[in-house]
Design a protein around this motif. Structure first.
Motif, PDB file in Angstrom:
ATOM      1  N   CYS A 106       0.825  -1.217   0.000  1.00 48.26           N
ATOM      2  CA  CYS A 106       0.000   0.000   0.000  1.00 48.26           C
ATOM      3  C   CYS A 106       0.858   1.265   0.000  1.00 48.26           C
ATOM      4  N   LEU A 107       2.014   1.235   0.639  1.00 49.73           N
ATOM      5  CA  LEU A 107       2.917   2.392   0.578  1.00 49.73           C
ATOM      6  C   LEU A 107       3.379   2.639  -0.849  1.00 49.73           C
ATOM      7  N   ASP A 108       3.747   1.570  -1.536  1.00 45.41           N
ATOM      8  CA  ASP A 108       4.156   1.692  -2.933  1.00 45.41           C
ATOM      9  C   ASP A 108       3.002   2.254  -3.769  1.00 45.41           C
ATOM     10  N   MET A 109       1.819   1.663  -3.608  1.00 40.64           N
ATOM     11  CA  MET A 109       0.653   2.086  -4.380  1.00 40.64           C
ATOM     12  C   MET A 109       0.294   3.551  -4.117  1.00 40.64           C
ATOM     13  N   HIS A 110       0.164   3.911  -2.862  1.00 47.42           N
ATOM     14  CA  HIS A 110      -0.352   5.247  -2.557  1.00 47.42           C
ATOM     15  C   HIS A 110       0.697   6.341  -2.726  1.00 47.42           C
ATOM     16  N   GLU A 160       0.861  15.367  -5.689  1.00 48.51           N
ATOM     17  CA  GLU A 160       1.523  15.477  -4.389  1.00 48.51           C
ATOM     18  C   GLU A 160       3.015  15.708  -4.609  1.00 48.51           C
ATOM     19  N   LEU A 161       3.643  16.398  -3.671  1.00 46.79           N
ATOM     20  CA  LEU A 161       5.068  16.696  -3.762  1.00 46.79           C
ATOM     21  C   LEU A 161       5.890  15.637  -3.033  1.00 46.79           C
ATOM     22  N   ASP A 162       7.036  15.283  -3.612  1.00 41.13           N
ATOM     23  CA  ASP A 162       7.946  14.325  -2.977  1.00 41.13           C
ATOM     24  C   ASP A 162       8.241  14.729  -1.538  1.00 41.13           C
ATOM     25  N   GLN A 163       8.562  15.988  -1.350  1.00 48.90           N
ATOM     26  CA  GLN A 163       8.966  16.482  -0.035  1.00 48.90           C
ATOM     27  C   GLN A 163       7.898  16.216   1.024  1.00 48.90           C
ATOM     28  N   ARG A 164       6.641  16.426   0.673  1.00 50.20           N
ATOM     29  CA  ARG A 164       5.563  16.191   1.634  1.00 50.20           C
ATOM     30  C   ARG A 164       5.423  14.703   1.951  1.00 50.20           C
ATOM     31  N   LEU A 165       5.560  13.842   0.942  1.00 46.12           N
ATOM     32  CA  LEU A 165       5.510  12.399   1.207  1.00 46.12           C
ATOM     33  C   LEU A 165       6.676  11.962   2.089  1.00 46.12           C
ATOM     34  N   PHE A 166       7.862  12.503   1.813  1.00 42.42           N
ATOM     35  CA  PHE A 166       9.030  12.140   2.622  1.00 42.42           C
ATOM     36  C   PHE A 166       8.829  12.526   4.083  1.00 42.42           C
ATOM     37  N   CYS A 167       8.076  13.591   4.324  1.00 40.41           N
ATOM     38  CA  CYS A 167       7.929  14.131   5.679  1.00 40.41           C
ATOM     39  C   CYS A 167       6.592  13.837   6.347  1.00 40.41           C
ATOM     40  N   VAL A 168       5.714  13.081   5.697  1.00 39.54           N
ATOM     41  CA  VAL A 168       4.373  12.888   6.253  1.00 39.54           C
ATOM     42  C   VAL A 168       4.400  12.194   7.614  1.00 39.54           C
ATOM     43  N   THR A 184       6.623  19.878  10.546  1.00 32.89           N
ATOM     44  CA  THR A 184       6.920  20.525   9.270  1.00 32.89           C
ATOM     45  C   THR A 184       5.898  21.622   8.975  1.00 32.89           C
ATOM     46  N   PRO A 185       6.261  22.565   8.116  1.00 36.74           N
ATOM     47  CA  PRO A 185       5.310  23.601   7.700  1.00 36.74           C
ATOM     48  C   PRO A 185       4.575  23.245   6.406  1.00 36.74           C
ATOM     49  N   PHE A 186       4.664  21.997   5.958  1.00 35.68           N
ATOM     50  CA  PHE A 186       4.215  21.619   4.620  1.00 35.68           C
ATOM     51  C   PHE A 186       2.734  21.286   4.493  1.00 35.68           C
ATOM     52  N   PHE A 187       2.001  21.230   5.596  1.00 35.74           N
ATOM     53  CA  PHE A 187       0.621  20.751   5.551  1.00 35.74           C
ATOM     54  C   PHE A 187      -0.353  21.816   6.039  1.00 35.74           C
TER      55      PHE A 187
END
Length: 152
Positions: free
Chosen positions: A51-55, A64-72, A78-81
């Motif tokens: 599911c991590l791979d899929m979503h 979606e931005l890579d940076q936000r996924l890396f930091c979720v 973080t200030p990203f959300f």
């Protein structure tokens, strides 16, 4: 190690309900980008590689931005959300842990209507169900094979 049952092949009747739920959620009040973010976070908590791979792939396909996924996993630091996303992530974590404090409920109610909150909760409970199927019937050889939008 014994190869586990392919639940897609052996449980089509049972999975039909989940597919119908997924179809409803695609049309729900929860925006697709937020839906994918919640699916990704819950899958992190549950440790579901498939599911991590899929979503992650579907989230990126929805902008979606890579940076936000890396930091979720560290969304609080973080200030990203947005406030809405933060409320959804807090709700997702609480519902997944089966412990929803009053403060978390108040936070999510400030960002979501009653109908949206029901839909968001269905998003969370549905990904928890998928995670459990994928973990219980683990087939590591399929992790990484998903293509964005494959089950759309």
């Amino acid at each position: 190690m014994e190869k586990r049952t392919n639940f897609f092949e052996k449980g089509p009747g049972a999975l039909k309900t989940l597919f119908h739920t997924g179809a409803y959620l695609k049309k729900s009040l929860i925006e697709q980008k937020l839906h994918e973010l919640v699916d990704f976070r819950v899958s992190q908590i549950n440790g579901c590689a498939y599911c991590l791979d899929m979503h992650s792939k579907d989230a990126l396909a929805h902008g979606e931005l890579d940076q936000r996924l890396f930091c979720v996993s560290a969304w609080r630091e973080t200030p990203f959300f947005t406030d809405r996303e933060r409320a959804a992530l807090a709700w997702a974590e609480a519902v997944t842990a089966c412990h929803v404090p009053d403060e978390t409920y108040a936070r999510v109610k400030a960002q979501f209507t009653d109908e949206e909150l029901v839909d968001l909760t269905l998003v969370i409970t549905t990904i928890n169900t998928w995670n459990r199927f994928n973990i219980a019937f683990s087939n590591p050889e399929v992790v990484g094979t998903y293509q964005a939008g494959q089950f759309a």
